[in-house]
Design a protein around this motif. Structure first.
Motif: not given
Length: 105
Positions: A50-74
């Motif tokens: 799949r197109y690199c830009g689409d993959v990168l967009t989805q990776l950014a979404a996962v990174e944001s989701a993981v950061k939100a989990i980290s903030r909640e646990v913190m």
């Protein structure tokens, strides 16, 4: 410290242990499962060329989701473990917290 006076939070000498509410466990588990699902989807996108830009967009979404989990646990850590340790006179926990903040900044 007497046997009965064992800390209920993460200040145990042999193994750190943090009791969490069922609500927090369920929420964090749900969020982690969603992030894992997103990562699996990204894996498929890469396998399907799949197109690199689409993959990168989805990776950014996962990174944001993981950061939100980290903030909640913190936040839970600060409201429970850290408060309990400071109230017990253990100010070394401040250094631990600063180390954790450095990992996320």
């Amino acid at each position: 410290m007497a046997e009965n006076d064992k800390p209920t939070c993460c200040h145990c000498a042999s193994r750190k242990h943090t009791p969490r509410t069922d609500e927090l466990k369920a929420d964090v588990t749900r969020r982690i499962n969603r992030a894992v699902g997103q990562l699996n989807g990204i894996k498929v996108m890469v396998e399907e060329d799949r197109y690199c830009g689409d993959v990168l967009t989805q990776l950014a979404a996962v990174e944001s989701a993981v950061k939100a989990i980290s903030r909640e646990v913190m936040q839970d850590h600060l409201e429970t473990c850290v408060v309990e340790r400071v109230q017990a006179g253990d100010t070394e926990v401040v250094d631990e917290v600063m180390g954790l903040f450095k990992k996320f900044m």
